[in-house]
Design a protein around this motif. Structure first.
Motif, PDB file in Angstrom:
ATOM      1  N   UNK A   1       0.059 -11.737  -1.770  1.00 56.27           N
ATOM      2  CA  UNK A   1       0.324 -11.324  -0.391  1.00 56.27           C
ATOM      3  C   UNK A   1       1.729 -11.720   0.048  1.00 56.27           C
ATOM      4  N   UNK A   2       2.213 -12.864  -0.432  1.00 58.66           N
ATOM      5  CA  UNK A   2       3.590 -13.263  -0.132  1.00 58.66           C
ATOM      6  C   UNK A   2       4.580 -12.282  -0.747  1.00 58.66           C
ATOM      7  N   UNK A   3       4.288 -11.844  -1.983  1.00 60.27           N
ATOM      8  CA  UNK A   3       5.136 -10.834  -2.625  1.00 60.27           C
ATOM      9  C   UNK A   3       5.123  -9.524  -1.864  1.00 60.27           C
ATOM     10  N   UNK A   4       3.928  -9.141  -1.373  1.00 57.98           N
ATOM     11  CA  UNK A   4       3.823  -7.902  -0.598  1.00 57.98           C
ATOM     12  C   UNK A   4       4.586  -8.014   0.717  1.00 57.98           C
ATOM     13  N   UNK A   5       4.474  -9.185   1.367  1.00 64.71           N
ATOM     14  CA  UNK A   5       5.195  -9.390   2.631  1.00 64.71           C
ATOM     15  C   UNK A   5       6.702  -9.341   2.418  1.00 64.71           C
ATOM     16  N   UNK A   6       7.179 -10.010   1.375  1.00 62.54           N
ATOM     17  CA  UNK A   6       8.623 -10.050   1.108  1.00 62.54           C
ATOM     18  C   UNK A   6       9.171  -8.658   0.801  1.00 62.54           C
ATOM     19  N   UNK A   7       8.512  -7.956  -0.119  1.00 60.18           N
ATOM     20  CA  UNK A   7       8.991  -6.620  -0.490  1.00 60.18           C
ATOM     21  C   UNK A   7       8.839  -5.630   0.665  1.00 60.18           C
ATOM     22  N   UNK A   8       7.792  -5.820   1.484  1.00 60.22           N
ATOM     23  CA  UNK A   8       7.641  -4.966   2.663  1.00 60.22           C
ATOM     24  C   UNK A   8       8.766  -5.190   3.660  1.00 60.22           C
TER      25      UNK A   8
ATOM     26  N   UNK B   1       1.867  -4.761  -5.160  1.00 61.85           N
ATOM     27  CA  UNK B   1       1.360  -6.111  -4.887  1.00 61.85           C
ATOM     28  C   UNK B   1       0.003  -6.044  -4.195  1.00 61.85           C
ATOM     29  N   UNK B   2      -0.108  -5.162  -3.203  1.00 60.49           N
ATOM     30  CA  UNK B   2      -1.371  -5.012  -2.490  1.00 60.49           C
ATOM     31  C   UNK B   2      -2.455  -4.446  -3.406  1.00 60.49           C
ATOM     32  N   UNK B   3      -2.061  -3.533  -4.274  1.00 58.67           N
ATOM     33  CA  UNK B   3      -3.009  -2.942  -5.218  1.00 58.67           C
ATOM     34  C   UNK B   3      -3.550  -4.004  -6.180  1.00 58.67           C
ATOM     35  N   UNK B   4      -2.663  -4.822  -6.731  1.00 56.85           N
ATOM     36  CA  UNK B   4      -3.076  -5.885  -7.646  1.00 56.85           C
ATOM     37  C   UNK B   4      -3.922  -6.919  -6.909  1.00 56.85           C
TER      38      UNK B   4
END
Length: 205
Positions: A101-108, A169-172
């Motif tokens: 989720x941190x990866x998704x937030x950062x890339x988002x 990231x969200x998919x994984x």
């Protein structure tokens, strides 16, 4: 169905960018060599290839951004998980989900900021010009030195690639939440090649 189409599009785009960059580099190297060969150099020097390096840089930038999203989907990114693997399954799951989720937030966040930058750097002007409503107060945006392409097209790799990476990231994360499994990359596996079926003699044994 949508995921399969997106996977194929992602793979084809990365393959095309790699092939195009390789071809441009090959042509540029051959041209540079021919420019030193007698009788041929006069013809070769008339062909300007100064744009080749810039185009290769652009292709590699796009390839890296979409390749990073592909890496999240297939699990080929390097990760330090020594401490996490020593935790209890429950705590490990929480930390894995937090990391995804941190990866998704950062890339988002990068996608949103990159999209704003691209819009203000010439995409807004191009959109207004496309619909026939040009506005002199809107910034036209710079162009690249050699190819003279609008830079907003080049920089579009940032919001597009980061958006795809955020989705991966969200998919994984969702898949891990449902199954408890993360994507793993097997270096020995070749995509599209099925595992070899045992021979009849070995099967009888």
């Amino acid at each position: 169905m949508l995921n399969k189409a997106l996977n194929h599009l992602e793979e084809w785009l990365i393959s095309f960018l790699m092939a195009a960059a390789t071809l441009v580099i090959f042509v540029a190297v051959v041209h540079r060599y021919l420019a030193t060969v007698p009788y041929v150099q006069d013809i070769a020097l008339k062909i300007h290839m100064s744009w080749a390096q810039e185009l290769c840089i652009i292709l590699f930038v796009w390839m890296c951004k979409f390749g990073a999203a592909y890496g999240v989907r297939t699990g080929i990114h390097v990760g330090v998980d020594v401490v996490i693997n020593r935790m209890s399954p429950a705590n490990r799951g929480r930390f894995v989900i937090f990391g995804l989720l941190a990866g998704a937030f950062f890339t988002g966040a990068i996608a949103v900021m990159g999209g704003t930058f691209v819009w203000d750097n010439g995409a807004h002007y191009a959109f207004l010009q496309l619909i026939g409503q040009t506005n002199p107060d809107v910034y036209e945006g710079p162009t690249t030195p050699d190819l003279e392409w609008p830079t907003w097209i080049v920089y579009s790799a940032i919001p597009l690639g980061s958006s795809l990476m955020c989705y991966r990231f969200l998919q994984v994360c969702w898949n891990f939440w449902k199954t408890g499994e993360l994507p793993k990359h097997d270096e020995s596996h070749v995509e599209g090649v099925d595992e070899q079926t045992p021979l009849e003699v070995e099967a009888r044994k």
